[in-house]
Write a protein that holds these residues in place. Structure first.
Motif, PDB file in Angstrom:
ATOM      1  N   SER A   3       0.802  -1.255  -0.013  1.00  0.00           N
ATOM      2  CA  SER A   3      -0.043  -0.051   0.013  1.00  0.00           C
ATOM      3  C   SER A   3       0.894   1.079  -0.126  1.00  0.00           C
ATOM      4  O   SER A   3       2.159   1.144   0.400  1.00  0.00           O
ATOM      5  CB  SER A   3      -0.918   0.087   1.572  1.00  0.00           C
ATOM      6  N   MET A   4       0.429   2.353  -0.746  1.00  0.00           N
ATOM      7  CA  MET A   4       1.334   3.441  -0.831  1.00  0.00           C
ATOM      8  C   MET A   4       0.724   4.670  -0.341  1.00  0.00           C
ATOM      9  O   MET A   4      -0.562   4.888  -0.612  1.00  0.00           O
ATOM     10  CB  MET A   4       1.767   3.634  -2.239  1.00  0.00           C
ATOM     11  N   ILE A   5       1.248   5.495   0.241  1.00  0.00           N
ATOM     12  CA  ILE A   5       0.501   6.777   0.741  1.00  0.00           C
ATOM     13  C   ILE A   5       1.033   7.856  -0.021  1.00  0.00           C
ATOM     14  O   ILE A   5       2.548   7.857  -0.061  1.00  0.00           O
ATOM     15  CB  ILE A   5       0.955   7.193   2.237  1.00  0.00           C
ATOM     16  N   LYS A   6       0.214   8.540  -0.704  1.00  0.00           N
ATOM     17  CA  LYS A   6       0.945   9.568  -1.591  1.00  0.00           C
ATOM     18  C   LYS A   6       0.508  11.016  -1.079  1.00  0.00           C
ATOM     19  O   LYS A   6      -0.712  11.273  -0.468  1.00  0.00           O
ATOM     20  CB  LYS A   6      -0.170   9.662  -3.006  1.00  0.00           C
ATOM     21  N   SER A   7       1.327  12.028  -1.026  1.00  0.00           N
ATOM     22  CA  SER A   7       1.557  13.167  -0.499  1.00  0.00           C
ATOM     23  C   SER A   7       1.852  14.089  -1.364  1.00  0.00           C
ATOM     24  O   SER A   7       3.044  13.863  -2.068  1.00  0.00           O
ATOM     25  CB  SER A   7       2.309  13.355   0.917  1.00  0.00           C
ATOM     26  N   LYS A   8       1.230  15.355  -1.806  1.00  0.00           N
ATOM     27  CA  LYS A   8       1.585  16.404  -2.790  1.00  0.00           C
ATOM     28  C   LYS A   8       1.807  17.452  -1.803  1.00  0.00           C
ATOM     29  O   LYS A   8       1.152  17.987  -0.714  1.00  0.00           O
ATOM     30  CB  LYS A   8       0.433  16.630  -3.668  1.00  0.00           C
ATOM     31  N   MET A   9       2.692  18.309  -2.177  1.00  0.00           N
ATOM     32  CA  MET A   9       3.215  19.562  -1.301  1.00  0.00           C
ATOM     33  C   MET A   9       2.127  20.600  -1.732  1.00  0.00           C
ATOM     34  O   MET A   9       1.970  20.968  -2.828  1.00  0.00           O
ATOM     35  CB  MET A   9       4.469  20.091  -1.808  1.00  0.00           C
ATOM     36  N   THR A  10       1.332  20.853  -0.537  1.00  0.00           N
ATOM     37  CA  THR A  10       0.130  21.775  -0.749  1.00  0.00           C
ATOM     38  C   THR A  10       0.129  22.752   0.633  1.00  0.00           C
ATOM     39  O   THR A  10       0.875  22.380   1.398  1.00  0.00           O
ATOM     40  CB  THR A  10      -1.139  21.086  -0.889  1.00  0.00           C
ATOM     41  N   LEU A  11      -0.812  23.662   0.500  1.00  0.00           N
ATOM     42  CA  LEU A  11      -0.869  24.670   1.520  1.00  0.00           C
ATOM     43  C   LEU A  11      -2.065  24.483   2.611  1.00  0.00           C
ATOM     44  O   LEU A  11      -1.912  25.144   3.237  1.00  0.00           O
ATOM     45  CB  LEU A  11      -0.943  26.011   0.749  1.00  0.00           C
ATOM     46  N   TRP A  12      -2.612  23.345   2.337  1.00  0.00           N
ATOM     47  CA  TRP A  12      -3.931  23.138   3.099  1.00  0.00           C
ATOM     48  C   TRP A  12      -3.906  21.570   3.553  1.00  0.00           C
ATOM     49  O   TRP A  12      -3.436  20.614   2.473  1.00  0.00           O
ATOM     50  CB  TRP A  12      -5.103  23.555   2.226  1.00  0.00           C
ATOM     51  N   PRO A  13      -4.595  21.170   4.500  1.00  0.00           N
ATOM     52  CA  PRO A  13      -4.349  19.764   4.849  1.00  0.00           C
ATOM     53  C   PRO A  13      -5.530  18.967   4.052  1.00  0.00           C
ATOM     54  O   PRO A  13      -6.600  19.671   3.461  1.00  0.00           O
ATOM     55  CB  PRO A  13      -4.743  19.524   6.354  1.00  0.00           C
ATOM     56  N   SER A  14      -5.197  17.744   3.688  1.00  0.00           N
ATOM     57  CA  SER A  14      -6.350  17.185   2.854  1.00  0.00           C
ATOM     58  C   SER A  14      -6.884  15.696   3.846  1.00  0.00           C
ATOM     59  O   SER A  14      -6.083  15.075   4.300  1.00  0.00           O
ATOM     60  CB  SER A  14      -6.217  16.679   1.671  1.00  0.00           C
ATOM     61  N   ARG A  15      -8.148  15.501   3.614  1.00  0.00           N
ATOM     62  CA  ARG A  15      -8.706  14.159   3.976  1.00  0.00           C
ATOM     63  C   ARG A  15      -8.020  12.956   3.656  1.00  0.00           C
ATOM     64  O   ARG A  15      -7.827  12.848   2.653  1.00  0.00           O
ATOM     65  CB  ARG A  15     -10.276  14.540   3.968  1.00  0.00           C
ATOM     66  N   LEU A  16      -7.751  12.048   4.696  1.00  0.00           N
ATOM     67  CA  LEU A  16      -7.172  10.890   4.308  1.00  0.00           C
ATOM     68  C   LEU A  16      -8.614   9.879   4.158  1.00  0.00           C
ATOM     69  O   LEU A  16      -9.329   9.498   4.633  1.00  0.00           O
ATOM     70  CB  LEU A  16      -6.142  10.265   5.585  1.00  0.00           C
ATOM     71  N   VAL A 155      11.074  12.434   5.446  1.00  0.00           N
ATOM     72  CA  VAL A 155      10.257  13.604   4.714  1.00  0.00           C
ATOM     73  C   VAL A 155      10.589  14.975   5.474  1.00  0.00           C
ATOM     74  O   VAL A 155      10.710  15.935   4.421  1.00  0.00           O
ATOM     75  CB  VAL A 155       8.624  13.256   5.369  1.00  0.00           C
ATOM     76  N   GLN A 156      10.915  14.808   6.560  1.00  0.00           N
ATOM     77  CA  GLN A 156      11.424  16.684   6.976  1.00  0.00           C
ATOM     78  C   GLN A 156      12.607  16.870   6.373  1.00  0.00           C
ATOM     79  O   GLN A 156      12.853  17.979   6.024  1.00  0.00           O
ATOM     80  CB  GLN A 156      11.673  16.368   8.599  1.00  0.00           C
ATOM     81  N   GLU A 157      13.743  15.851   5.949  1.00  0.00           N
ATOM     82  CA  GLU A 157      14.785  16.454   5.211  1.00  0.00           C
ATOM     83  C   GLU A 157      14.633  16.758   3.832  1.00  0.00           C
ATOM     84  O   GLU A 157      15.222  17.709   3.503  1.00  0.00           O
ATOM     85  CB  GLU A 157      15.642  14.972   5.275  1.00  0.00           C
ATOM     86  N   VAL A 158      13.528  16.109   3.070  1.00  0.00           N
ATOM     87  CA  VAL A 158      13.317  16.470   1.875  1.00  0.00           C
ATOM     88  C   VAL A 158      12.514  17.804   1.632  1.00  0.00           C
ATOM     89  O   VAL A 158      12.693  18.407   0.372  1.00  0.00           O
ATOM     90  CB  VAL A 158      12.941  15.400   0.898  1.00  0.00           C
ATOM     91  N   PHE A 159      11.593  17.760   2.331  1.00  0.00           N
ATOM     92  CA  PHE A 159      10.475  18.820   2.157  1.00  0.00           C
ATOM     93  C   PHE A 159      11.029  20.495   1.872  1.00  0.00           C
ATOM     94  O   PHE A 159      10.702  20.956   1.076  1.00  0.00           O
ATOM     95  CB  PHE A 159       9.619  18.974   3.486  1.00  0.00           C
ATOM     96  N   PRO A 160      11.954  20.769   2.616  1.00  0.00           N
ATOM     97  CA  PRO A 160      12.387  22.169   2.403  1.00  0.00           C
ATOM     98  C   PRO A 160      13.078  22.493   1.016  1.00  0.00           C
ATOM     99  O   PRO A 160      12.980  23.335   0.470  1.00  0.00           O
ATOM    100  CB  PRO A 160      13.644  22.503   3.391  1.00  0.00           C
ATOM    101  N   HIS A 161      13.837  21.392   0.487  1.00  0.00           N
ATOM    102  CA  HIS A 161      14.298  21.377  -0.716  1.00  0.00           C
ATOM    103  C   HIS A 161      13.101  21.150  -1.787  1.00  0.00           C
ATOM    104  O   HIS A 161      13.369  21.849  -2.830  1.00  0.00           O
ATOM    105  CB  HIS A 161      15.368  20.273  -0.987  1.00  0.00           C
ATOM    106  N   MET A 162      12.207  20.684  -1.803  1.00  0.00           N
ATOM    107  CA  MET A 162      10.871  20.475  -2.592  1.00  0.00           C
ATOM    108  C   MET A 162      10.347  21.973  -2.668  1.00  0.00           C
ATOM    109  O   MET A 162       9.947  22.352  -3.614  1.00  0.00           O
ATOM    110  CB  MET A 162      10.045  19.299  -1.845  1.00  0.00           C
ATOM    111  N   GLN A 163      10.069  22.464  -1.376  1.00  0.00           N
ATOM    112  CA  GLN A 163       9.718  23.935  -1.570  1.00  0.00           C
ATOM    113  C   GLN A 163      10.463  24.831  -2.347  1.00  0.00           C
ATOM    114  O   GLN A 163       9.744  25.798  -3.044  1.00  0.00           O
ATOM    115  CB  GLN A 163       9.658  24.462   0.034  1.00  0.00           C
ATOM    116  N   LYS A 164      11.766  24.863  -2.187  1.00  0.00           N
ATOM    117  CA  LYS A 164      12.530  25.623  -3.034  1.00  0.00           C
ATOM    118  C   LYS A 164      12.378  25.335  -4.788  1.00  0.00           C
ATOM    119  O   LYS A 164      12.602  26.311  -5.503  1.00  0.00           O
ATOM    120  CB  LYS A 164      14.027  25.242  -2.771  1.00  0.00           C
ATOM    121  N   ARG A 165      11.793  24.074  -4.830  1.00  0.00           N
ATOM    122  CA  ARG A 165      11.616  23.813  -6.322  1.00  0.00           C
ATOM    123  C   ARG A 165      10.080  24.193  -6.783  1.00  0.00           C
ATOM    124  O   ARG A 165       9.632  23.922  -7.709  1.00  0.00           O
ATOM    125  CB  ARG A 165      11.836  22.421  -6.667  1.00  0.00           C
ATOM    126  N   GLY A 166       9.339  24.809  -5.925  1.00  0.00           N
ATOM    127  CA  GLY A 166       8.081  25.232  -6.130  1.00  0.00           C
ATOM    128  C   GLY A 166       7.148  23.821  -5.653  1.00  0.00           C
ATOM    129  O   GLY A 166       5.910  24.051  -6.077  1.00  0.00           O
TER     130      GLY A 166
END
Length: 260
Positions: A3-16, A155-166
């Motif tokens: 099973s896979m959990i998909k997350s997209k960098m967004t500005l609002w939380p989404s329902r699981l 996830v904490q490690e990669v998140f800031p670098h994804m933010q820099k890429r938009g």
């Protein structure tokens, strides 16, 4: 089965929510596809099995792939196999439980490719497979440290670098056994432990006859899935085609029950 959990960098939380997805007999990359062209994918536990199949698929579709494994020899073998298919990937050693290894994995991607767009986290260990009342704190902690904590901090490690890429995409690979109760988990685990004396590779244990026969009785397809049958759905979830999907659990389980 996974099973896979998909997350997209967004500005609002989404329902699981949960989605059941039937796997097909084959999953093939579209000829000439380049949907991940120029994207940088960081991957754990990707020298074998599902991780390796995903690394191959993303490389086929144009991504810059940084795969990893706990052992350098496994990293080398995976890179050689993909090079023989005219695919160019890089790799590094990463024990996802170790903070310095996680940081090194991220830094390696930054040094080589200048940023990070995707994370596919697949490092895991066998779940506790005994009665809940007999499980020790050490056994429980060992499972949580790799199966949960390591993913969280990566996830904490990669998140800031994804933010820099938009923005970016994260897929966390787990086991369909997460939908099973402790009794079912222990039942499957006992079959796997009987082979542990002569086989230490968890992926190889899944293909032992006793394990295969057990899952034939609980899967609608009466067979285990192949790693390539997970590669396509991961490729889709990471791609812009899945830009409005986030916080979802996608089951690739061949008909295995997908509700807790």
């Amino acid at each position: 089965m996974c099973s896979m959990i998909k997350s997209k960098m967004t500005l609002w939380p989404s329902r699981l929510t949960s989605i059941c997805c039937l796997s097909r007999m084959s999953s093939r990359v579209a000829e000439g596809s380049s949907i991940h062209a120029g994207k940088v994918a960081v991957m754990t536990a990707s020298s074998k099995g599902i991780g390796f199949a995903v690394a191959r698929r993303l490389a086929q579709q144009g991504a810059h792939v940084l795969l990893s494994s706990r052992k350098q020899e496994n990293v080398n073998t995976a890179i050689e196999q993909l090079a023989a298919e005219n695919l160019t990937v890089s790799g590094t050693v990463c024990d996802a439980e170790k903070t310095e290894d996680r940081k090194n994995l991220v830094q390696s991607a930054l040094d080589k490719y200048g940023g990070i767009d995707y994370l596919f986290s697949s490092a895991a260990t066998e779940a506790v497979s005994k009665d809940i009342l007999e499980t020790t704190k050490e056994e429980w902690d060992a499972n949580l440290n790799l199966n949960l904590m390591a993913m969280f901090f990566l996830v904490q490690e990669v998140f800031p670098h994804m933010q820099k890429r938009g923005g970016g995409s994260i897929v966390l690979n787990s086991s369909v056994l997460g939908f099973a109760g402790f009794s079912a988990l222990a039942d499957a685990g006992e079959r796997m432990k009987t082979m542990a004396g002569r086989q230490s590779d968890l992926q190889e244990q899944w293909h032992e006859e006793a394990v295969l026969e057990y899952f034939k009785t609980v899967c609608g397809f009466s067979r285990l899935g192949e790693p390539e049958e997970c590669a396509g759905i991961v490729s889709f979830l990471l791609s812009s085609d899945a830009s409005y999907i986030t916080g979802e659990i996608i089951v690739v389980g061949g008909g295995y029950r997908s509700r807790i």
